[in-house]
Design an enzyme around this catalytic site. Structure first.
Site, PDB file in Angstrom:
ATOM      1  N   ASP A   1     135.825  28.615  79.374  1.00 42.49           N
ATOM      2  CA  ASP A   1     135.550  29.855  80.093  1.00 42.49           C
ATOM      3  C   ASP A   1     135.159  30.964  79.111  1.00 42.49           C
ATOM      4  O   ASP A   1     135.656  32.088  79.198  1.00 42.49           O
ATOM      5  CB  ASP A   1     136.748  30.274  80.944  1.00 42.49           C
ATOM      6  CG  ASP A   1     136.371  31.307  82.021  1.00 42.49           C
ATOM      7  OD1 ASP A   1     135.192  31.353  82.428  1.00 42.49           O
ATOM      8  OD2 ASP A   1     137.274  32.059  82.449  1.00 42.49           O
TER       9      ASP A   1
ATOM     10  N   LYS B   1     133.131  33.846  77.958  1.00 41.31           N
ATOM     11  CA  LYS B   1     132.319  34.868  78.623  1.00 41.31           C
ATOM     12  C   LYS B   1     132.670  36.208  77.999  1.00 41.31           C
ATOM     13  O   LYS B   1     133.702  36.329  77.313  1.00 41.31           O
ATOM     14  CB  LYS B   1     132.569  34.877  80.129  1.00 41.31           C
ATOM     15  CG  LYS B   1     134.011  35.162  80.522  1.00 41.31           C
ATOM     16  CD  LYS B   1     134.220  35.029  82.018  1.00 41.31           C
ATOM     17  CE  LYS B   1     135.682  35.275  82.389  1.00 41.31           C
ATOM     18  NZ  LYS B   1     135.901  35.070  83.818  1.00 41.31           N
TER      19      LYS B   1
ATOM     20  N   ASN C   1     136.190  37.604  78.018  1.00 45.80           N
ATOM     21  CA  ASN C   1     137.215  36.930  77.230  1.00 45.80           C
ATOM     22  C   ASN C   1     137.031  37.143  75.732  1.00 45.80           C
ATOM     23  O   ASN C   1     137.600  36.421  74.924  1.00 45.80           O
ATOM     24  CB  ASN C   1     137.246  35.431  77.555  1.00 45.80           C
ATOM     25  CG  ASN C   1     137.838  35.182  78.927  1.00 45.80           C
ATOM     26  OD1 ASN C   1     138.560  36.007  79.462  1.00 45.80           O
ATOM     27  ND2 ASN C   1     137.521  34.048  79.513  1.00 45.80           N
TER      28      ASN C   1
END
Length: 189
Positions: free
Chosen positions: A21, A23, A26
């Protein structure tokens, strides 16, 4: 920023962890400018469980991750870094809209060439972004260090353009900073 995210990914990948994840939300940047990759809550540590649901953000998911959550691999995380680079330099996501349509596009469609959106993007930078977004994992960069080094070379090969402050994108600000100092590729914090 990208170099430090790539370092963090190489560190995780060397320990058998795929983030799944990656992105912008983050990536945290501290006041001194150091970047940290966060939220390993979706990380894949071992074989996925049968019947596992799809996790991640469709706009940043690699094709193999869209097809199967257990298909996520280190190159999947590097694909997401390619999406971040695309967004940084064009101001757009390669695929956006309905999550189901985005997921289908991640698997089936080529992104629009960054220079079609912003012609002033250097061809070398476009090449780095598009390689990171290759549909086949074997055609992408094989490590974060390789991606960071290619990015650094592409940014150094093109002299900075003078722009008025109101027209400078986040990607251009990052490029200018990276041109002033090399992308870190060998040390971990």
């Amino acid at each position: 920023i990208v170099g430090e995210v790539c370092q963090a990914l190489d560190y995780a990948h060397a320990r058998g962890v795929v983030h799944r994840d990656v992105k912008p939300g983050n990536v945290l940047v501290e006041t001194r400018g150091h970047a940290y990759l966060t939220d390993f809550g979706l990380a894949l540590f071992a074989e996925a469980v049968a019947g596992e649901e799809h996790f991640g953000t469709p706009q940043y998911m690699a094709p193999e991750q869209v097809v199967s959550p257990s298909g996520a691999q280190p190159e999947s995380d590097l694909y997401a870094v390619g999406i971040i680079l695309y967004e940084m330099y064009t101001g757009e996501l390669p695929f956006d809209g309905d999550p189901v349509d985005v997921a289908a596009s991640q698997v089936n469609d080529a992104p629009r060439a960054p220079r079609r959106i912003r012609p002033e993007i250097a061809p070398a930078l476009e090449e780095v972004i598009l390689k990171a977004l290759a549909k086949e994992p074997r055609d992408r960069y094989q490590s974060g260090a390789e991606l960071a080094q290619a990015l650094n070379r592409s940014l150094r090969s093109t002299p900075p353009k003078l722009m008025t402050p109101g027209s400078v994108t986040m990607g251009e600000r990052v490029t200018a900073e990276l041109q002033r100092q090399a992308v870190p590729t060998g040390t971990l914090r």
